[in-house]
Design an enzyme around this catalytic site. Structure first.
Site, PDB file in Angstrom:
ATOM      1  N   LYS B  80      29.947 -41.845 -33.985  1.00  0.00           N
ATOM      2  CA  LYS B  80      29.801 -42.915 -34.979  1.00  0.00           C
ATOM      3  C   LYS B  80      30.183 -42.388 -36.356  1.00  0.00           C
ATOM      4  O   LYS B  80      29.816 -41.261 -36.706  1.00  0.00           O
ATOM      5  CB  LYS B  80      28.351 -43.397 -34.968  1.00  0.00           C
ATOM      6  N   SER B 160      24.355 -51.735 -34.868  1.00  0.00           N
ATOM      7  CA  SER B 160      25.449 -51.344 -35.723  1.00  0.00           C
ATOM      8  C   SER B 160      26.421 -50.356 -35.084  1.00  0.00           C
ATOM      9  O   SER B 160      27.555 -50.233 -35.535  1.00  0.00           O
ATOM     10  CB  SER B 160      24.909 -50.706 -37.002  1.00  0.00           C
ATOM     11  N   SER B 184      20.078 -50.293 -33.253  1.00  0.00           N
ATOM     12  CA  SER B 184      21.530 -50.120 -33.377  1.00  0.00           C
ATOM     13  C   SER B 184      22.180 -49.300 -32.271  1.00  0.00           C
ATOM     14  O   SER B 184      23.410 -49.195 -32.229  1.00  0.00           O
ATOM     15  CB  SER B 184      21.877 -49.494 -34.729  1.00  0.00           C
TER      16      SER B 184
END
Lengths: 95, 498
Positions: B80, B160, B184
């Site tokens: 990420k 997310s 997330s």
């Protein structure tokens, strides 16, 4: 909970975020919605409950007071939008 | 073995193939880099790092040739874009970090590389991890590889950590790293038909992860099986003196003890997670999950977590409050975007006004408001008291049960063009994941079935602090019973019939 444009302007200044004049109204409505949503917490009885400070019960560690890092001036400055020699440069603060 | 076969392997299988010499780490990396190039329409990666990937793969092959292979040697993973990676652009999905190249490496990524893993690139995400759709990214939305049965509209991967989830579901990464603040990792895992694990708060170091809400943020893995997630967790977990809330306790070999045996375990089913408006297919899947665990020998126990409905409103005070403080550092002085102005305060305001997107701005403003003079006690302290009650609910429940089973999310993946004008509607995506975040507990989402529309649905397993082994055990029992194909998006004809 009602928020007027002046309040949004004041919060935005505290947060140092420029919000254009024509955005103050829609932003105020968004913030009102969120504050309206969180208002339901008022119905929860929290009498005598201590505010939770940490997700895991712990006391903050202390480490020996010795230098473990440093001498990285170029790395620290590598991403600077503007620099003057060994310093970050910003607009003039004091004439 | 074709390149497609290579990208569809699980981590354990790939390690086996590498050990047998069936293929090299370089071949494995190359297959993934080619698949990534062919799947750019998904927008799962913000930055691809082919040079690093091939160099790391070659180093991996060299280690293996010398008989010095590491636990994850040669496994290609995605990270990420919230984790600082030395010398590689790290944006946090934000314009304000569009040019930020960290001079240091986050602890969890450093641990992955030290275990031999190969970096494929940095994945797309909601800006500063604020979102449940990946629609708030400055770098554009991520498209899920999944489609509904009778509706061709592109779907969100959740958020997310949307890019990390989509990459694993689309077989353009064998595993990936995400972060979970209020859901997330777990919610995008549910939307994308894969496994996503949020470890106990303090299990993985936060050092070098761009901070959103420091009392909630936690790094964790995505994978296509529970076992693979366990292997990734072992690599990234552990004490780090650089993170003041990192917990110093031993890291077990999570995969070693994993056999899906849940006989004798007591599984709690909380009444509050079944609101009247819970969609029927999700309620039915939850019931199915309960039946699977009962059939596998677990004891099902009805429990109550009375403060469940307070978790989301309390979260939307605490997380923005922490965010407003954490994001104060983006001032255009030391790194990131600067919008020039004649005066310093004007420069701050112009930089932050242009650098933050609408959702980040909204949360920083809310956080600033609830922390401001006169409101601190009414909002922030009230929310922290409620948080204590939420944690107490769980602590009491865990005196009676070993794990808790719930749905992961209240819906399946929505279309990219779904209305997003009401922030509260978007926040409700995390209604089932936020409570455990508030209490700091470990949680996993396991893909368990398809919705009526033909999209993946996950079930969530929650556990006691640092009891990831039990969480994984229950998750594997569900995985086994469900028989869900996490690559179902790529082979619709082979997806489970509904």
């Amino acid at each position: 909970m009602s928020l007027d444009k002046d309040m949004v302007r004041r919060i935005a200044h505290l947060a140092r975020i420029r919000v254009a004049d024509d955005e103050l109204e829609p932003v105020a409505r968004d913030l009102e919605r969120i504050l309206g949503f969180v208002e339901q917490l008022n119905a929860v009885d929290t009498e005598g409950v201590e505010p939770m400070t940490s997700a895991v019960a712990m006391t903050l560690r202390q480490r020996p007071d010795v230098v473990t890092d440093g001498d990285r001036r170029e790395e620290v400055l590598a991403n600077a939008p503007d620099r003057a020699g060994a310093f970050f440069a910003v607009p003039t603060v004091v004439e | 073995m074709t390149a497609t076969d290579l990208t569809r392997l699980g981590i354990a299988e790939a390690l086996d193939g590498l050990a047998r010499g069936a293929f090299s780490a370089r071949e494995l990396a190359t297959a993934h880099l080619e698949a990534m190039a062919a799947a750019r329409n998904l927008n799962a990666y913000i930055t691809e790092t082919p040079e690093q990937a091939l160099a790391m793969a070659d180093a991996s092959d060299a280690r293996r040739a010398k008989g010095e292979a590491l636990p994850l040697d040669g496994i290609p993973v995605a990270v990420k874009d919230l984790f600082c990676t030395k010398g590689v652009l790290t944006t946090a999905g934000s314009r304000i970090l569009e040019n930020f190249v960290p001079p240091y490496e986050s602890t969890v990524t450093a641990k992955l590389w030290a275990a031999g893993a190969v970096m494929l690139g940095k994945t797309n995400m909601d800006e500063f991890a604020m979102g449940s759709s990946n629609l708030t990214s400055y770098y554009g939305p991520v498209v899920s590889p999944w489609r509904a049965k009778d509706d061709p509209r592109p779907r969100v991967p959740g958020g997310s950590s949307g890019g990390s989830a989509a990459a694993v579901a689309a077989a353009i990464a064998m595993g990936s790293l995400g972060t979970d603040t209020g859901g997330s990792i777990r919610q995008p895992a549910s939307f994308s038909g894969i496994v996503g694990l949020k470890p106990t708060y303090g299990r993985c170091s936060r050092w070098g992860a761009v901070a959103f809400a420091s009392s909630l943020d936690q790094a964790g893995p995505f994978a296509r099986s529970v076992r693979d997630a366990a292997m990734l967790l072992r690599a990234i977990a552990g004490f780090d003196p650089q993170d003041s809330t990192s917990v110093d306790c031993p890291v077990p070999d999570y995969a070693a003890g994993l056999d899906g045996d849940v006989r004798g375990l007591r599984i709690g089913v909380p009444a509050e997670y079944r609101p009247a408006e819970l969609p029927e297919d999700i309620a039915a899947l939850w019931d199915q999950g309960i039946a699977w665990l009962r059939d596998a020998g677990a004891e099902i126990v009805d429990i109550s977590l009375p403060h469940t409905t307070c978790a989301l409103p309390a979260y939307y005070i605490i997380a923005p409050a922490e965010a407003s403080s954490n994001l104060a550092r983006y001032d255009g002085v030391r790194y990131g975007l600067r919008v020039p102005a004649d005066e310093l305060t004007e420069m701050y305001e112009a930089t932050r006004g242009a650098g933050f997107g609408a959702e980040v701005r909204r949360r920083v403003l809310i956080g600033t408001y609830v922390l401001s003079a006169g409101y601190y006690d009414a909002y922030y302290n009230k929310a922290r008291r409620v948080r204590a009650l939420i944690a107490r609910d769980f602590a009491q429940a865990f005196q009676r049960v070993d794990a808790i089973l719930t749905p992961t999310a209240p819906s399946d993946a929505f279309p990219l063009d779904a209305p997003t004008d009401d922030p509260i509607r978007m926040y409700l995506n995390d209604v089932f994941t936020v409570p455990a975040s508030m209490a700091g507990l470990p949680g996993i989402s396991v893909p368990a079935g398809l919705s009526r529309a033909g999209l993946p649905l996950g079930l969530q397993v929650l556990g006691r602090p640092f009891d990831e082994p039990t969480v994984l055990q229950v998750a594997q029992a569900l995985e086994r019973a469900a028989g869900f194909d996490p690559l179902g998006a790529l082979a619709p004809a082979l997806a489970p019939a509904k």
